[in-house]
Design an enzyme around this catalytic site. Structure first.
Site, PDB file in Angstrom:
ATOM      1  N   LYS A   1       0.858  -1.195   0.000  1.00  0.00           N
ATOM      2  CA  LYS A   1       0.000   0.000   0.000  1.00  0.00           C
ATOM      3  C   LYS A   1       0.885   1.232   0.000  1.00  0.00           C
ATOM      4  O   LYS A   1       1.787   1.349   0.829  1.00  0.00           O
ATOM      5  CB  LYS A   1      -0.877  -0.023   1.256  1.00  0.00           C
ATOM      6  CG  LYS A   1      -2.061   0.913   1.192  1.00  0.00           C
ATOM      7  CD  LYS A   1      -3.101   0.463   0.176  1.00  0.00           C
ATOM      8  CE  LYS A   1      -4.485   0.351   0.774  1.00  0.00           C
ATOM      9  NZ  LYS A   1      -5.406  -0.284  -0.164  1.00  0.00           N
TER      10      LYS A   1
ATOM     11  N   THR B   1      -3.769  -5.411   0.884  1.00  0.00           N
ATOM     12  CA  THR B   1      -3.126  -4.093   1.061  1.00  0.00           C
ATOM     13  C   THR B   1      -3.953  -3.246   2.024  1.00  0.00           C
ATOM     14  O   THR B   1      -3.415  -2.394   2.722  1.00  0.00           O
ATOM     15  CB  THR B   1      -2.910  -3.372  -0.286  1.00  0.00           C
ATOM     16  OG1 THR B   1      -4.152  -2.984  -0.833  1.00  0.00           O
ATOM     17  CG2 THR B   1      -2.132  -4.229  -1.268  1.00  0.00           C
TER      18      THR B   1
ATOM     19  N   ARG C   1      29.057  32.858  -9.596  1.00  0.00           N
ATOM     20  CA  ARG C   1      27.747  32.517 -10.169  1.00  0.00           C
ATOM     21  C   ARG C   1      26.741  32.301  -9.048  1.00  0.00           C
ATOM     22  O   ARG C   1      27.098  32.195  -7.874  1.00  0.00           O
ATOM     23  CB  ARG C   1      27.843  31.251 -11.043  1.00  0.00           C
ATOM     24  CG  ARG C   1      28.165  29.994 -10.243  1.00  0.00           C
ATOM     25  CD  ARG C   1      28.112  28.720 -11.084  1.00  0.00           C
ATOM     26  NE  ARG C   1      28.461  27.555 -10.269  1.00  0.00           N
ATOM     27  CZ  ARG C   1      28.377  26.306 -10.691  1.00  0.00           C
ATOM     28  NH1 ARG C   1      27.990  26.028 -11.925  1.00  0.00           N
ATOM     29  NH2 ARG C   1      28.707  25.315  -9.882  1.00  0.00           N
TER      30      ARG C   1
ATOM     31  N   GLN D   1      30.065  19.136  -7.388  1.00  0.00           N
ATOM     32  CA  GLN D   1      30.695  17.863  -7.056  1.00  0.00           C
ATOM     33  C   GLN D   1      31.551  17.970  -5.802  1.00  0.00           C
ATOM     34  O   GLN D   1      31.454  17.152  -4.884  1.00  0.00           O
ATOM     35  CB  GLN D   1      31.593  17.386  -8.225  1.00  0.00           C
ATOM     36  CG  GLN D   1      30.856  16.808  -9.410  1.00  0.00           C
ATOM     37  CD  GLN D   1      30.479  17.839 -10.476  1.00  0.00           C
ATOM     38  OE1 GLN D   1      30.269  19.016 -10.195  1.00  0.00           O
ATOM     39  NE2 GLN D   1      30.361  17.386 -11.716  1.00  0.00           N
TER      40      GLN D   1
ATOM     41  N   HIS E   1      19.728  26.160 -12.704  1.00  0.00           N
ATOM     42  CA  HIS E   1      20.477  27.233 -13.369  1.00  0.00           C
ATOM     43  C   HIS E   1      19.716  28.559 -13.393  1.00  0.00           C
ATOM     44  O   HIS E   1      18.489  28.588 -13.526  1.00  0.00           O
ATOM     45  CB  HIS E   1      20.797  26.821 -14.807  1.00  0.00           C
ATOM     46  CG  HIS E   1      21.484  25.488 -14.921  1.00  0.00           C
ATOM     47  ND1 HIS E   1      22.728  25.239 -14.387  1.00  0.00           N
ATOM     48  CD2 HIS E   1      21.082  24.311 -15.490  1.00  0.00           C
ATOM     49  CE1 HIS E   1      23.076  23.986 -14.635  1.00  0.00           C
ATOM     50  NE2 HIS E   1      22.087  23.398 -15.297  1.00  0.00           N
TER      51      HIS E   1
HETATM   52  O1  LIG Z   1      29.088  22.500 -10.440  1.00  0.00           O
HETATM   53  C1  LIG Z   1      28.895  22.168 -11.624  1.00  0.00           C
HETATM   54  N1  LIG Z   1      29.231  20.916 -12.031  1.00  0.00           N
HETATM   55  C2  LIG Z   1      29.068  20.489 -13.335  1.00  0.00           C
HETATM   56  O2  LIG Z   1      29.379  19.317 -13.668  1.00  0.00           O
HETATM   57  C3  LIG Z   1      28.503  21.422 -14.230  1.00  0.00           C
HETATM   58  N2  LIG Z   1      28.190  21.354 -15.555  1.00  0.00           N
HETATM   59  C4  LIG Z   1      27.670  22.552 -15.919  1.00  0.00           C
HETATM   60  O3  LIG Z   1      27.244  22.851 -17.074  1.00  0.00           O
HETATM   61  N3  LIG Z   1      27.649  23.406 -14.843  1.00  0.00           N
HETATM   62  C5  LIG Z   1      28.163  22.722 -13.788  1.00  0.00           C
HETATM   63  N4  LIG Z   1      28.351  23.058 -12.489  1.00  0.00           N
END
Ligand SMILES: O=c1[nH]c(=O)c2[nH]c(=O)[nH]c2[nH]1
Length: 295
Positions: free
Chosen positions: A11, A58, A177, A229, A257
């Site tokens: 469920k 369920t 950015r 990352q 973005h």
């Molecule tokens: O922090 C980011 N990692 C990416 O792998 C990536 N790729 C992207 O176009 N912008 C960003 N920014």
């Protein structure tokens, strides 16, 4: 010959609300959650031979969740999820695995003139606290805790440069950015042998959720981010250091973005680079950066 190579059922979207009323102080505490129960086991014949004798309906799963919520604590969600999962594997011999997902919704106490109100709450955001507890006959109880839907943005303190450049690359390098993401962070606990072991670990669950949230927000805000990352990797490292019984940490971060808009066509308006003030938030496509860091 066709054969049943996988089967689970249950469920989903069981909505539950529980109130605790403190008789002395008259303070109410509320929990609202959405629960999903999925069972596996010796249930093949229900699919292949219409044998319903192996089927726990369920609807019964839903009633069970209500009853267990009445009879047991629903907090922390790790304990409630494990309680429900263990109930199904303990009660039904032919059910060998029960996966219970608990999603806790925010009801934050309303503040009136600096005073916490005893029985009024507000939904301050769509962030949820999520738990998946899986009880299996052989392994015991596995628990994954998570923060989901925590939307954050920083207006500077983020860069992205040095990435692969070739004839397919349009993206300019940037040293400043906007960075925005909706945090999905999960951590997997060392497997518990039994519900008793989960009960002993109860103090760790709220503490780690709190620490993981603070680490996420602090790193996000304070770090000069060279990439999503690298920043998420640092968050994972800090959570592993804070919670010794967590075996791995996972993040899944969409990169939401914000595009600069060139307005120079209108009377030479300067709105790019250091002059950028008005941006166009993008709903899609978005980057999606994921990682798992293990001890
Ligand atoms: O922090 C980011 N990692 C990416 O792998 C990536 N790729 C992207 O176009 N912008 C960003 N920014």
């Amino acid at each position: 010959m066709p054969h049943l190579s996988g089967a689970q059922y249950g469920k989903d979207n069981i909505r539950v609300y529980k109130v605790h009323r403190d008789e002395k102080t008259k303070v109410h505490t509320v929990v609202e959650m959405t629960v999903c129960v999925l069972l596996q086991g010796d249930i093949e014949t229900s699919y292949t031979e219409a044998d319903n004798s192996v089927v726990v309906a369920t609807d019964t799963m839903k009633q069970t969740v209500y009853i267990l919520a009445k009879e047991h604590p629903v907090t922390p969600p790790e304990l409630f999820g494990a309680t429900v999962a263990a109930h199904f594997t303990d009660t039904y011999k032919h059910i060998h695995s029960a996966q219970v997902k608990v999603k806790v919704h925010r009801w934050t106490r309303i503040n009136i003139d600096g005073q916490s109100h005893p029985h009024s709450f507000l939904r301050d955001g769509s962030e949820t606290r999520n738990v998946v507890a899986t009880s299996t006959d052989e392994k015991g109880i596995e628990i994954r805790s998570a923060i989901s839907g925590l939307l954050v943005l920083k207006s500077t303190g983020s860069a992205f440069h040095g990435f692969v450049r070739n004839e397919y690359t349009a993206l300019p390098e940037v040293w400043d950015r906007i960075l925005s993401t909706e945090v999905d962070a999960g951590w997997v606990w060392n497997t518990y042998k039994s519900l008793k072991d989960v009960e002993s670990a109860v103090p760790e669950f709220d503490k780690t959720w709190d620490e993981a949230r603070t680490i996420t927000l602090t790193k996000f805000a304070q770090e000069e981010s060279p990439s999503v990352q690298n920043t998420m990797y640092h968050m994972c490292e800090d959570i592993l250091a804070a919670a010794p019984t967590v075996q791995s940490v996972e993040y899944s971060l969409p990169n939401k973005h914000y595009f600069e808009i060139d307005l120079s066509w209108h009377k030479g308006l300067k709105n790019t680079g250091a002059d950028a003030e008005v941006y166009a938030p993008q709903s899609d496509p978005n980057g999606l950066i994921q990682c798992t860091v293990s001890r």
